[in-house]
Motif scaffolding. Structure first.
Motif, PDB file in Angstrom:
ATOM      1  N   HIS A   6       0.843  -1.211   0.000  1.00  8.90           N
ATOM      2  CA  HIS A   6       0.000   0.000   0.000  1.00  8.90           C
ATOM      3  C   HIS A   6       0.870   1.249   0.000  1.00  8.90           C
ATOM      4  O   HIS A   6       1.476   1.600   1.015  1.00  8.90           O
ATOM      5  CB  HIS A   6      -0.898  -0.012   1.244  1.00  8.90           C
ATOM      6  CG  HIS A   6      -1.978   1.030   1.255  1.00  8.90           C
ATOM      7  ND1 HIS A   6      -3.325   0.720   1.229  1.00  8.90           N
ATOM      8  CD2 HIS A   6      -1.921   2.378   1.322  1.00  8.90           C
ATOM      9  CE1 HIS A   6      -4.044   1.824   1.269  1.00  8.90           C
ATOM     10  NE2 HIS A   6      -3.215   2.859   1.332  1.00  8.90           N
ATOM     11  N   HIS A   8       1.059   5.383  -1.954  1.00 11.28           N
ATOM     12  CA  HIS A   8       0.412   6.372  -2.829  1.00 11.28           C
ATOM     13  C   HIS A   8       1.478   6.984  -3.732  1.00 11.28           C
ATOM     14  O   HIS A   8       1.959   8.082  -3.489  1.00 11.28           O
ATOM     15  CB  HIS A   8      -0.295   7.435  -1.990  1.00 11.28           C
ATOM     16  CG  HIS A   8      -1.402   6.894  -1.132  1.00 11.28           C
ATOM     17  ND1 HIS A   8      -2.729   6.973  -1.488  1.00 11.28           N
ATOM     18  CD2 HIS A   8      -1.372   6.215   0.049  1.00 11.28           C
ATOM     19  CE1 HIS A   8      -3.476   6.387  -0.556  1.00 11.28           C
ATOM     20  NE2 HIS A   8      -2.677   5.923   0.395  1.00 11.28           N
ATOM     21  N   GLU A 100      -8.384   2.607  -1.552  1.00  9.74           N
ATOM     22  CA  GLU A 100      -8.879   2.227  -0.270  1.00  9.74           C
ATOM     23  C   GLU A 100     -10.247   2.822  -0.029  1.00  9.74           C
ATOM     24  O   GLU A 100     -10.481   4.005  -0.285  1.00  9.74           O
ATOM     25  CB  GLU A 100      -7.898   2.663   0.833  1.00  9.74           C
ATOM     26  CG  GLU A 100      -7.557   4.168   0.774  1.00  9.74           C
ATOM     27  CD  GLU A 100      -6.497   4.554   1.777  1.00  9.74           C
ATOM     28  OE1 GLU A 100      -5.359   4.804   1.355  1.00  9.74           O
ATOM     29  OE2 GLU A 100      -6.806   4.618   2.987  1.00  9.74           O
TER      30      GLU A 100
END
Ligand SMILES: [Zn+2]
Length: 275
Positions: A6, A8, A100
């Motif tokens: 995960h 960004h 998410e």
């Protein structure tokens, strides 16, 4: 090889050095990164996929996968057009997850009923495309309100699909971890598990079976303790893996192998999935 489950990578904070940052990740042994497609709202949902397509295939880089989703506080923007866009993105082979998505009662923002509606709408779309979900769940301090609502929604709208998901940047207690495991979810730990004050979270991480754990950075946020306050990046997921290895009394290599196997299993990917 380690996987950052995960990050960004579309954050403007990487605009100056995104390629170098990805090379540093590969040099640190990061074989793959799942980059999260929420942007600052649905208008930017495709940015993660575009980053995958720009960098995949280049030598010396981790393999990149993308997600797409509408973040809880952007739920008011989850209109018909945004949901149709999400559906189209989830049809792309690189977009392996919906997220998410979830509930955030910690920050002021979208009203709770609107968040719930946005979550349910996206569960239906993810189920239609057979994509696992990445859940963001953050209750008010000292409460379990968002978790309670989340489990109620998942039990009604998700468990019947036979699909699974990830509790991203897990911050709940053992009760929430146990309920997540009962739903077949993986639990992903981020750099905050390395913080000195996070002993309760480490106590939970110690009890989660190794075959249900992922590690992530949530970069550019949540740099691990040794780099706290700095911009985070996928290379630093090694520090979270180190903490998990100490908690479980296993080598970092064993943690890397287990979390890679867990990731590949959830998303139906070949094990040797690096570039
Ligand atoms: Zn995130």
């Amino acid at each position: 090889m380690l996987i950052d489950s995960h990050a960004h990578l579309d954050s403007p904070r990487y605009d100056e050095d995104r390629e170098e940052m990805l090379r540093r990740a590969a040099d640190a042994g990061i074989g793959a990164v799942l980059t999260i497609g929420i942007g600052e709202g649905p208008a930017e949902m495709q940015n993660a996929l575009e980053i995958c397509r720009r960098f995949n295939g280049k030598p010396g880089m981790p393999k990149l996968y993308a997600s797409a989703g509408i973040y809880p506080h952007n739920a008011p923007e989850a209109d018909e057009a945004a949901l149709a866009k999400l559906d189209g993105l989830l049809a792309q082979p690189e977009v392996i997850a919906c997220g998410e998505i979830g509930l955030d009662y910690y920050h002021e923002g979208a009203p709770h009923p609107v968040q719930k509606e946005g979550l349910i709408a996206q569960l239906l779309i993810a189920a239609g495309r057979k994509r696992p979900i990445l859940i963001h769940c953050r209750p008010k301090d000292g409460a379990t309100d968002a978790w309670d609502d989340l489990f109620e929604i998942l039990e009604e709208h998700w468990t019947g699909t036979g699909l699974r998901g990830v509790m991203h940047c897990f911050g709940g207690g053992w009760e929430q971890a146990r309920r997540s495991l009962d739903l077949g979810f993986l639990i992903s730990f981020a750099g905050n598990v390395t913080y000195p004050k996070a002993q309760p979270l480490r106590d939970v991480a110690e009890r989660v079976p190794l075959d249900c754990i992922l590690v992530e950075t949530d970069a550019p946020w949540l740099a691990p303790n040794a780099l706290r306050g700095k911009r985070n990046e996928p290379a630093y997921v090694t520090q979270t893996a180190q903490t998990i290895s100490e908690l479980h009394g296993r080598s970092v290599e064993e943690i890397a192998a287990a979390t890679t196997r867990n990731f590949a299993g959830l998303f139906n990917l070949p094990l040797g999935m690096g570039n």
